[in-house]
Design a protein around this motif. Structure first.
Motif, PDB file in Angstrom:
ATOM      1  N   THR A  21       0.820  -1.211   0.000  1.00  0.00           N
ATOM      2  CA  THR A  21       0.000   0.000   0.000  1.00  0.00           C
ATOM      3  C   THR A  21       0.852   1.259   0.000  1.00  0.00           C
ATOM      4  O   THR A  21       0.656   2.169  -0.818  1.00  0.00           O
ATOM      5  CB  THR A  21      -0.935   0.023   1.228  1.00  0.00           C
ATOM      6  OG1 THR A  21      -1.647  -1.203   1.326  1.00  0.00           O
ATOM      7  CG2 THR A  21      -1.919   1.181   1.124  1.00  0.00           C
ATOM      8  N   THR A  49      -3.832  -2.742   1.787  1.00  0.00           N
ATOM      9  CA  THR A  49      -4.636  -2.888   2.999  1.00  0.00           C
ATOM     10  C   THR A  49      -5.381  -1.607   3.348  1.00  0.00           C
ATOM     11  O   THR A  49      -6.093  -1.562   4.357  1.00  0.00           O
ATOM     12  CB  THR A  49      -3.739  -3.301   4.179  1.00  0.00           C
ATOM     13  OG1 THR A  49      -2.675  -2.347   4.326  1.00  0.00           O
ATOM     14  CG2 THR A  49      -3.146  -4.689   3.946  1.00  0.00           C
ATOM     15  N   THR A  50      -5.218  -0.580   2.525  1.00  0.00           N
ATOM     16  CA  THR A  50      -5.965   0.669   2.631  1.00  0.00           C
ATOM     17  C   THR A  50      -6.321   1.120   1.231  1.00  0.00           C
ATOM     18  O   THR A  50      -5.524   0.939   0.297  1.00  0.00           O
ATOM     19  CB  THR A  50      -5.130   1.771   3.326  1.00  0.00           C
ATOM     20  OG1 THR A  50      -4.708   1.301   4.608  1.00  0.00           O
ATOM     21  CG2 THR A  50      -5.937   3.054   3.499  1.00  0.00           C
ATOM     22  N   LEU A  75     -11.668  -4.170   1.786  1.00  0.00           N
ATOM     23  CA  LEU A  75     -11.724  -2.711   1.846  1.00  0.00           C
ATOM     24  C   LEU A  75     -12.998  -2.221   1.170  1.00  0.00           C
ATOM     25  O   LEU A  75     -13.605  -2.925   0.371  1.00  0.00           O
ATOM     26  CB  LEU A  75     -10.515  -2.100   1.133  1.00  0.00           C
ATOM     27  CG  LEU A  75      -9.138  -2.566   1.590  1.00  0.00           C
ATOM     28  CD1 LEU A  75      -8.061  -1.940   0.712  1.00  0.00           C
ATOM     29  CD2 LEU A  75      -8.912  -2.221   3.055  1.00  0.00           C
TER      30      LEU A  75
END
Length: 353
Positions: A21, A49-50, A75
């Motif tokens: 990320t 992860t974001t 997400l």
């Protein structure tokens, strides 16, 4: 060749296990600081992860459609941006957690202060295993989508909302979407060329008064009943003016579905072909004034009087693909007549020879 390489310049790993990320977002931030640029993402699998933020004047360039893969596992979106214009994404696959997951959205290009979302161009992009709409663009204008595929989506494949203009879609594909393959809301003067949809609740959903939309050589196959709102309809047009289906195709076997459903407006349908078995190949309501030319239909039709068909001499009146309300302008009689189900009649219902 490219402005920013996420591996060489920002230490991305691309093995699908390590979190990349920060590397990708740092490349995006660097391009934004410079006023825009191209971020190259080499072949590999990149775990995020974001949700990523993409800024205006940015190109995301992969190695090839199925070689560069960006993965996320729950997400709200792979990419979530607001008020960003002139974004291009090429040769990348975005992979979500799969249709059985609780969450895992695709790409959202929203607007908050801008009047529209301008200059969005995708080419050779796949979004798969998405929970949420795969691609959402709020008021797209002067934008194009070529060979973009959405596969396995809990929601809409493509969702263009809150108006928009001058959008072109070429050979795009939506397959196995629980809502609409193509959800077009209030879109204006735009074209879909050779686009396909399969196994969705509604294939092409033109709603909330789209205007001057042309679907050219588009195909819908095996759309299925998902729920009462998405019952297995290939083409649904709600309101609007100047919309056209030209040489479009349906293959369906849905007992309570339909090839085309029309609610209001004045669409033109030319050369539509429907095969298979469904409740109605075409159905409309009393607020619709449809021009239907040279259809080839495998199932019954349910059209209100007022449908315009063809014109010609009395001896050339059509004998196949007729339905109640079909209109024919008789050049010998010099007036429009309509088919009652058994006879040709004039405007007051008198049978004409």
């Amino acid at each position: 060749m490219f402005g920013y390489n996420v591996k060489d310049d920002f230490n991305a790993i691309g093995d699908g296990t390590n979190d990349d990320t920060s590397a990708i977002q740092n490349a995006l931030n660097a391009a934004n600081t410079a006023g825009g640029g191209t971020i190259y993402i080499p072949a590999g699998k990149y775990l995020i992860t974001t949700s990523l933020t993409v800024f205006s004047n940015t190109t995301l360039q992969g190695a090839a459609q199925n070689a560069t893969i960006i993965i996320q596992n729950g997400l709200s979106a792979h990419i979530a941006s607001k008020d960003a214009n002139y974004i291009s994404i090429n040769d990348i696959t975005f992979k979500g957690p799969g249709m059985d997951a609780s969450w895992g959205g695709g790409i959202i290009l929203d607007r908050e202060n801008n009047g529209n979302t301008e200059g969005i161009n995708f080419k050779n992009v796949t979004l798969s295993g998405i929970v949420g709409n795969a691609l959402t663009v709020n008021c797209p204008i002067t934008s194009s989508f070529t060979n973009v595929k959405t596969v396995g989506v809990v929601g809409d494949g493509f969702s263009f909302i809150s108006s928009g203009t001058s959008v072109v879609m070429n050979n795009c594909y939506a397959i196995t979407c629980t809502q609409s393959g193509y959800n077009l809301s209030q879109l204006n003067y735009s074209t879909l060329n050779a686009c396909a949809v399969e196994v969705c609740g509604i294939g092409f959903n033109l709603n909330n008064n789209c205007n001057n939309i042309s679907l050219i050589s588009c195909g819908a196959e095996d759309d299925v009943y998902r729920n009462a709102d998405y019952p297995g309809i290939d083409y649904k047009l709600i309101g609007g003016v100047g919309n056209s289906l030209i040489s479009c195709y349906s293959r369906n076997n849905v007992d309570n579905g339909a090839g085309i459903v029309l609610n209001g407006g004045n669409p033109t349908i030319i050369g539509y072909r429907q095969i298979g078995s469904c409740a109605n190949s075409i159905i409309d309501d009393s607020n619709t004034h449809v021009t239907l030319i040279s259809p080839s239909l495998g199932s019954a039709v349910n059209l209100q009087p007022g449908t315009v068909g063809q014109s010609g001499a009395s001896s050339n009146r059509p004998t196949t693909n007729l339905f109640v309300g079909y209109q024919y302008y008789d050049t010998d009689l010099k007036k429009t007549i309509w088919y009652s189900g058994t006879d040709w009649c004039d405007a007051v219902g008198t049978t004409v020879s």
